[in-house]
Design a protein around this motif. Sequence first.
Motif, PDB file in Angstrom:
ATOM      1  N   UNK A   8      45.918 -62.335 -16.361  1.00 42.12           N
ATOM      2  CA  UNK A   8      46.852 -63.389 -15.966  1.00 42.12           C
ATOM      3  C   UNK A   8      46.454 -64.700 -16.620  1.00 42.12           C
ATOM      4  N   UNK A  10      48.023 -68.970 -17.168  1.00 42.34           N
ATOM      5  CA  UNK A  10      49.027 -69.924 -16.722  1.00 42.34           C
ATOM      6  C   UNK A  10      49.103 -71.117 -17.669  1.00 42.34           C
ATOM      7  N   UNK A  35      60.381 -62.479  -8.147  1.00 39.74           N
ATOM      8  CA  UNK A  35      61.150 -61.743  -7.139  1.00 39.74           C
ATOM      9  C   UNK A  35      61.743 -60.449  -7.691  1.00 39.74           C
ATOM     10  N   UNK A  38      57.743 -58.601  -9.449  1.00 40.75           N
ATOM     11  CA  UNK A  38      56.739 -58.084  -8.509  1.00 40.75           C
ATOM     12  C   UNK A  38      57.131 -56.732  -7.917  1.00 40.75           C
ATOM     13  N   UNK A  53      52.227 -66.799 -16.460  1.00 36.09           N
ATOM     14  CA  UNK A  53      52.871 -67.513 -15.353  1.00 36.09           C
ATOM     15  C   UNK A  53      53.360 -68.864 -15.861  1.00 36.09           C
TER      16      UNK A  53
ATOM     17  N   UNK B  27      48.110 -59.306  -4.110  1.00 36.68           N
ATOM     18  CA  UNK B  27      49.245 -60.115  -3.687  1.00 36.68           C
ATOM     19  C   UNK B  27      48.873 -60.960  -2.469  1.00 36.68           C
ATOM     20  N   UNK B  67      54.410 -62.356  -4.039  1.00 36.17           N
ATOM     21  CA  UNK B  67      53.683 -63.506  -4.561  1.00 36.17           C
ATOM     22  C   UNK B  67      52.271 -63.046  -4.869  1.00 36.17           C
ATOM     23  N   UNK B  68      51.735 -63.472  -6.002  1.00 35.67           N
ATOM     24  CA  UNK B  68      50.340 -63.169  -6.302  1.00 35.67           C
ATOM     25  C   UNK B  68      49.451 -64.183  -5.571  1.00 35.67           C
ATOM     26  N   UNK B  70      46.947 -65.583  -6.690  1.00 31.85           N
ATOM     27  CA  UNK B  70      46.633 -66.679  -7.622  1.00 31.85           C
ATOM     28  C   UNK B  70      47.736 -67.724  -7.645  1.00 31.85           C
ATOM     29  N   UNK B  71      48.957 -67.318  -7.284  1.00 34.45           N
ATOM     30  CA  UNK B  71      50.052 -68.277  -7.264  1.00 34.45           C
ATOM     31  C   UNK B  71      49.995 -69.180  -6.028  1.00 34.45           C
TER      32      UNK B  71
END
Lengths: 292, 161
Positions: A8, A10, A35, A38, A53, B27, B67-68, B70-71
């Motif tokens: 991951x 960002x 949405x 995932x 992200x 998550x 939602x992760x 990390x988010x």
Amino acid sequence: MKAPTFSYVKPLTIEACLELLDSHGEDAQIIAGGQSLMPLLNLRLAAPAVLIDITDIPTLKGIIQDAGYVKIGALERHADIASSVTVQQALPLLVDAAPHIAHVAIREQGTIGGSLALADPAAEWPACCLALNAEIELISKRGTRHVAAEDFFQGIYETARQPDELLAAVRFPVGTENDDTVHLFDEIARRRGDFAIAGLALTCRRGGAVLTGVRLALFGVADRPVLAKGSMAAMEGYELDDRIAEAAVAALSAELNPPDDPAYPSGYRRRVACVILKRALAKLLPEQLHAT
Amino acid sequence: MQPETHIQISTTVNGERVKAEVPVRLNLVDFLRHTIGLTGAHVGCEAGACGACTILVDGRLTRGCLTLAVQADNKNIETIEGADASGRIAGLQKAFHRLNALQCGYCTPAMLLAAAELLRQNPKPSREEVREWISGNFCRCTGYQSIVDAVLDAAHSEEAS
């Protein structure tokens, strides 16, 4: 089930994002609201090696009216689009469409960029983009281009976006929104929030009972949202009455060819599409106008 | 920028600062349940449909399963535990109890958070508006009528007080 392993990152700018898309290519997947992505990860229907992200890239946000367009940044959430004063005034069709998107919590996080990039044939925003003649803004290291909605949606989960391009925004031409502009949105699903069996987004201008500039987009009835050109032609320039409405519905029935799928046979989707068009046009009939 | 598989996050959960190193694939609802120990948010479908995992992120109703963790970095998370402790859902909780709006309780934390958000945005909803709003929260026990009754009852009591 749980998501598979991935790494991951960002990025904080579009440039950084484009570098990442360049270096990781098809191994990378962009995540914003997540949405749609995932569920795919949780069901192990997708397994990208890298998630990029983009939710902290500020230039992907914003709803701005300028120079004849309303531009909506890719990161704008469905709920925020619906509650935006700019959208309510200039693009009320989007406000009508938003409550049909999934459920409240999904609308709080899901983004318009994600919806357009995914291009689910049963999605609401792509059909609205067709009806409103929107252009999708794509950015890559090669530059920026705008693709008309009619050219952008090319099939199931297929768009004109190249792997090294980021969907940055969508812009809607707005001319003289006034009392003569009509917008109608409707959708039928088995339960609220389910994928549409069929849905429509209609815009036109109305002078008295005469309809002009008719744009009718259908979704859920093909591998992409479609402009029902035969049906549009049956209405364009005519005074709307029962006869014209019937002709428009008949034209729609003739031009649609929904795919058969295990859930709904082709004929059923065609029938549902015709029913919602009939209902929509009934709302526009002169008697209705005087009644309200 | 290098993609990573474990990331240090700093988040606020029910008003308390939490720092943790999380696997990126974890998550948020699993983070809350297993890492923090807040088990009020429940896991149902992991696809966003059932709503049992609903929590609040920066004040927005959010699917914890979509939602992760990390988010959640630099965000404010509120779970049912926090909402309960704050007292802000007491009227709804009483109404749910009085009107039998729960049986097994699996959907209940999310129903309460969703209902509270509805009443915050729309203090006098119609029956239809309540039904519309909670259509993203599945209940297998009650048949929903008592839940809708309880939300309307709580709204009415708020109005009266």
